[in-house]
Scaffold this active site. Structure first.
Site, PDB file in Angstrom:
ATOM      1  N   CYS A   2       0.564  -0.874  -0.019  1.00  0.00           N
ATOM      2  CA  CYS A   2       0.161  -0.029   0.029  1.00  0.00           C
ATOM      3  C   CYS A   2       1.041   1.283  -0.029  1.00  0.00           C
ATOM      4  O   CYS A   2       1.601   1.408   0.370  1.00  0.00           O
ATOM      5  CB  CYS A   2      -1.198   0.180   1.480  1.00  0.00           C
ATOM      6  N   ARG A  27       2.612   1.906  -7.084  1.00  0.00           N
ATOM      7  CA  ARG A  27       2.838   0.955  -5.671  1.00  0.00           C
ATOM      8  C   ARG A  27       1.242   0.159  -5.615  1.00  0.00           C
ATOM      9  O   ARG A  27       1.096  -0.763  -5.379  1.00  0.00           O
ATOM     10  CB  ARG A  27       2.580   1.001  -4.732  1.00  0.00           C
ATOM     11  N   TRP A  74      -3.587  -1.774  -0.933  1.00  0.00           N
ATOM     12  CA  TRP A  74      -3.483  -2.761  -1.771  1.00  0.00           C
ATOM     13  C   TRP A  74      -3.885  -4.009  -1.637  1.00  0.00           C
ATOM     14  O   TRP A  74      -2.832  -4.471  -0.941  1.00  0.00           O
ATOM     15  CB  TRP A  74      -1.643  -3.050  -2.516  1.00  0.00           C
ATOM     16  N   ASN A 100       0.580  -0.270   6.437  1.00  0.00           N
ATOM     17  CA  ASN A 100       1.278  -1.068   4.507  1.00  0.00           C
ATOM     18  C   ASN A 100       1.861  -2.095   5.732  1.00  0.00           C
ATOM     19  O   ASN A 100       2.958  -2.468   6.608  1.00  0.00           O
ATOM     20  CB  ASN A 100       2.273  -0.188   3.876  1.00  0.00           C
ATOM     21  N   GLY A 101       0.935  -3.513   5.081  1.00  0.00           N
ATOM     22  CA  GLY A 101       1.597  -4.723   5.455  1.00  0.00           C
ATOM     23  C   GLY A 101       0.547  -6.054   6.130  1.00  0.00           C
ATOM     24  O   GLY A 101      -0.636  -5.385   5.436  1.00  0.00           O
ATOM     25  N   GLU A 495      11.877 -20.750 -17.835  1.00  0.00           N
ATOM     26  CA  GLU A 495      11.951 -19.745 -17.775  1.00  0.00           C
ATOM     27  C   GLU A 495      12.216 -18.696 -18.148  1.00  0.00           C
ATOM     28  O   GLU A 495      12.387 -17.558 -18.165  1.00  0.00           O
ATOM     29  CB  GLU A 495      11.275 -19.179 -15.842  1.00  0.00           C
ATOM     30  N   LYS A 499      12.402 -15.400 -20.115  1.00  0.00           N
ATOM     31  CA  LYS A 499      12.921 -14.146 -19.509  1.00  0.00           C
ATOM     32  C   LYS A 499      13.989 -13.691 -21.063  1.00  0.00           C
ATOM     33  O   LYS A 499      13.262 -12.236 -20.864  1.00  0.00           O
ATOM     34  CB  LYS A 499      13.365 -14.357 -18.667  1.00  0.00           C
ATOM     35  N   GLU A 502      11.962 -12.986 -24.247  1.00  0.00           N
ATOM     36  CA  GLU A 502      10.861 -11.441 -24.031  1.00  0.00           C
ATOM     37  C   GLU A 502      10.980 -10.096 -23.768  1.00  0.00           C
ATOM     38  O   GLU A 502      10.299  -9.275 -24.176  1.00  0.00           O
ATOM     39  CB  GLU A 502       9.436 -11.653 -22.928  1.00  0.00           C
ATOM     40  N   HIS A 518      17.812 -36.454 -28.563  1.00  0.00           N
ATOM     41  CA  HIS A 518      16.657 -36.918 -29.251  1.00  0.00           C
ATOM     42  C   HIS A 518      15.999 -35.348 -30.446  1.00  0.00           C
ATOM     43  O   HIS A 518      15.110 -35.165 -30.604  1.00  0.00           O
ATOM     44  CB  HIS A 518      15.372 -36.946 -28.194  1.00  0.00           C
ATOM     45  N   LYS A 616       1.653  -6.527 -19.946  1.00  0.00           N
ATOM     46  CA  LYS A 616       1.722  -6.772 -18.742  1.00  0.00           C
ATOM     47  C   LYS A 616       0.251  -7.574 -18.345  1.00  0.00           C
ATOM     48  O   LYS A 616       0.593  -8.686 -17.651  1.00  0.00           O
ATOM     49  CB  LYS A 616       1.134  -5.761 -17.635  1.00  0.00           C
TER      50      LYS A 616
HETATM   51  C1  AGP Z   1       5.790 -13.262 -17.887  1.00  0.00           C
HETATM   52  O1  AGP Z   1       7.193 -12.440 -17.921  1.00  0.00           O
HETATM   53  C2  AGP Z   1       5.322 -12.762 -18.891  1.00  0.00           C
HETATM   54  N1  AGP Z   1       4.735 -11.731 -18.548  1.00  0.00           N
HETATM   55  C3  AGP Z   1       3.447 -13.820 -19.466  1.00  0.00           C
HETATM   56  O2  AGP Z   1       3.845 -15.212 -19.527  1.00  0.00           O
HETATM   57  C4  AGP Z   1       2.458 -13.660 -17.592  1.00  0.00           C
HETATM   58  O3  AGP Z   1       3.775 -14.414 -16.941  1.00  0.00           O
HETATM   59  C5  AGP Z   1       1.140 -14.505 -18.882  1.00  0.00           C
HETATM   60  O4  AGP Z   1       0.616 -12.856 -19.594  1.00  0.00           O
HETATM   61  C6  AGP Z   1       0.630 -14.983 -16.964  1.00  0.00           C
HETATM   62  O5  AGP Z   1      -0.362 -13.707 -16.517  1.00  0.00           O
HETATM   63  P1  AGP Z   1      -0.731 -14.193 -15.370  1.00  0.00           P
HETATM   64  O6  AGP Z   1       0.559 -14.266 -14.464  1.00  0.00           O
HETATM   65  O7  AGP Z   1      -0.769 -12.355 -15.114  1.00  0.00           O
HETATM   66  O8  AGP Z   1      -1.729 -14.285 -15.458  1.00  0.00           O
END
Ligand code: AGP
Length: 621
Positions: A2, A27, A74, A100-101, A495, A499, A502, A518, A616
């Site tokens: 928050c 935030r 939040w 906040n916490g 992952e 990273k 993307e 394989h 996002k």
């Molecule tokens: C991951 O770095 C990406 N931003 C994307 O794969 C993300 O994890 C995916 O769109 C899922 O989003 P969410 O966790 O908000 O559902």
């Protein structure tokens, strides 16, 4: 995460509070409120939703006092609403608190205060603090006492109340009987005091008041501040006076919102120890019949009868789900499937009412995951969401919710949310295994001991950043990367590749190392760089062979290894990570891969926080 703002000065406080809350917008929040000491009382205005809603309320019903508190919430406990918005007050309505916490033991305190006659108006843990301080004041301040006694009485009441509170807080208190003073305290959540001329400020973060002063005092854990227009005094929670020297902030506002980091993504990578700690906090005990019922509404009986777990998620959240699959099968013996939500939602699945679907989502708004949840419910399965956003679409549709407590994640590339998701899955797995009798209490206590060390392990890995930056400098022009791992670290290979691709737009693939022979090994030559996750594990020798095979075909190899392990033949670069149990290694092993991706993207001049083509939250198919 928050946002807290306070002002004690000689000018109308409301504009400072609103400006400060706007500066803390990054935030994140789902409701906001303000309380002002005015005309002998405390006056509150609160509103759900964005800050503009609070501004509209204030336009209709303005406040003009010169000492005030403001808050953007939040949510972690209780849905986003006006009733749950801070500031919260005591029974008298003359004492308000912003916080906040997480107050871990708020339920037991609330029950005790309710029995003493206190009436509560919200579902929040914060409101309990207001009533607890009110209770303490009863023994310290009698109505009619001279006003000069109000301030020391309030200070002592806050101090005593916090002595009973367990958890994390940045907290500020305002009382009508001491209208010129704000009492504040900090443990685990940030709280900063801004020292002005004839006015002083307090906030969760510097941007809130940077336009008015650059002289600040950062409170440390277990410290209190008594803030007035012309005076700021600092104390320990034991009541001992402290002499704290102010520092001068050199950042500009944008830098300040990023905590001095160049990008939100880097800030959030460095917030991962807190994301892990805050998500685990207060969720270990009781080992029997407690946590998942309280936190997620899932009974022990329900956990005992689950036939299968189905984890559905997208992107990084899906990779957390793959780790969860390994953990749940290992710890409970229950068949566990992990599947991308976009596949699950269109497949004829064999779900039944005895299955528990676990939907993982940082935003709680991902269209594919939401559709998968709806599809699962149509088939009669119960759904548990693991989400970072209280009140989002997915938690609203799910039957049960276990929230991560990471605070808003602003970088499009998910980092701290991933750590939070795995932390929540670890908690769920432990209590599910206890419920099913496949994990003993001694075994659970040993696991807790290992989990509580994770934030420190992550901090240790973050200290390797200079080495990782140096390696990234040698690879940032490379065009092809293969990330390989085995077992629990196969999802981490996926992952790491996600990273990198993307945010740097470089081709990168994650692969199960056992699959190399394989097919994938055919692509390896001097143009392909291999990142191998070869930390201590039962398949370490196999990983060592993979590294040698890649090296023999011309690849340059970067290996994650465990401190103290013998040099890995075939690895050109070795990043030595702190020893953690293999079971928990994914939570630590992902961190160097995040930093590696970040530095390569930054060196390539990419827009790290807003990569091209990405959003996002993917709220469309
Ligand atoms: C991951 O770095 C990406 N931003 C994307 O794969 C993300 O994890 C995916 O769109 C899922 O989003 P969410 O966790 O908000 O559902």
């Amino acid at each position: 995460m928050c946002g807290i703002v306070g002002y004690a000065g000689r000018r109308p406080a409301t504009p400072f509070i609103l400006e400060g809350l706007k500066r803390l917008e990054y935030r994140g929040y789902d409701s906001a409120g303000i309380a002002v000491a005015e005309s002998g009382g405390i006056h509150r205005r609160r509103a759900a939703g964005k800050l503009v809603n609070l501004e509209a309320v204030l336009k209709k019903s303005p406040l003009s006092g010169i000492v005030a508190l403001g808050h953007t919430r939040w949510a972690t406990h209780g849905k986003p609403s006006e009733e749950n918005a801070h500031p919260h007050c005591d029974c008298s309505g003359e004492l308000v608190v912003i916080h906040n916490g997480i107050i871990e033991n708020y339920i037991e305190i609330k029950e005790r205060l309710a029995q003493a006659g206190h009436k509560f108006a919200s579902d929040t843990d914060t409101e309990v603090a207001a009533h607890l301080i009110e209770e303490k004041l009863k023994g310290l301040y009698r109505p009619g006492a001279t006003p000069g006694f109000a301030e020391p009485a309030l200070f002592e009441a806050v101090r005593l109340a916090l002595g009973e509170v367990k958890g994390a807080y940045a907290l500020a208190v305002l009382w009508a009987k001491a209208p010129d003073v704000i009492i504040s305290a900090k443990t685990a959540s940030p709280l900063i005091i801004g020292l002005g001329e004839g006015e002083n400020f307090l906030a969760s973060d510097v941007p809130a008041f940077l336009a008015h002063t650059r002289r600040v005092v950062f409170l440390e854990d277990g410290e209190m501040a008594v803030v007035k227009a012309d005076d700021c005094r600092f104390f320990s929670l034991a009541g001992k006076r402290l002499d704290k020297a102010p520092v001068t902030i050199q950042w500009d506002r944008t830098m300040a919102e990023k905590g001095g980091y160049r990008h939100f993504m880097l800030k959030e990578i460095h917030e991962q120890p807190a994301a892990c700690e805050d998500t685990l906090r207060g969720r270990f005990f009781p080992l029997r019949d407690g946590v998942l019922q309280r936190e997620a509404g899932i009974s022990v009986a329900a956990l005992k009868t689950v036939r299968q777990f189905h984890i559905v998620a997208c992107g990084t959240a899906y990779h957390a789900g793959l780790v969860g699959k390994y953990w749940l099968e290992e710890a409970t013996g229950v068949p566990t499937h992990a599947e991308t939500a976009s596949e699950f939602r269109y497949r004829k699945s064999t779900l039944s009412k005895d299955d528990l679907v676990i939907a993982i989502s940082q935003s709680g708004e991902t269209a594919d995951t939401l559709a998968a949840v709806r599809s699962a419910k149509e088939k009669g399965a119960k759904v548990l969401s693991i989400c970072n956003t209280v009140g989002a679409a997915i938690p609203r549709v799910a039957d049960h919710n276990l929230y991560t407590h990471c605070g808003p994640e602003l970088g499009v590339a998910s980092t701290k949310a991933f750590i939070g998701q795995m932390s929540a899955l670890a908690i769920f797995t432990m209590h599910a295994a206890l419920a099913r009798g496949t994990l003993s209490e001694p075994g659970a206590r040993e696991l807790v001991d290992q989990l509580v060390r994770l934030p420190g392990d992550i901090r240790a890995v973050l200290k390797l950043d200079p080495q990782i930056l140096d390696i990234a400098g040698k690879f940032h022009k490379k065009g092809h990367f293969l990330f390989i791992g085995r077992g629990l670290n196969y999802p981490i290979a996926l992952e790491g590749a996600l990273k990198l691709k993307e945010i740097s737009y470089v081709h990168a693939e994650g692969y199960a190392a056992g699959e190399m022979k394989h097919g994938p090994i055919a692509i390896i030559d001097e143009d392909v760089s291999v990142v191998a996750i070869a930390t201590r594990a039962k398949t370490y020798d196999k990983m060592a062979s993979n590294c040698q095979e890649a090296k023999a075909r011309g690849a340059q190899v970067i290996a994650l290894v465990t401190e103290g392990a013998p040099p890995l033949p075939g690895a050109d670069y070795q990043i030595q990570l702190p020893p953690v149990p293999e079971l928990l290694s994914p939570i630590v092993n992902v961190v160097p891969l995040q930093l590696f991706a970040y530095h390569i993207a930054d060196l390539r001049g990419c827009d790290v926080d807003q990569p091209r083509n990405l959003a996002k939250s993917v709220t469309v198919e």
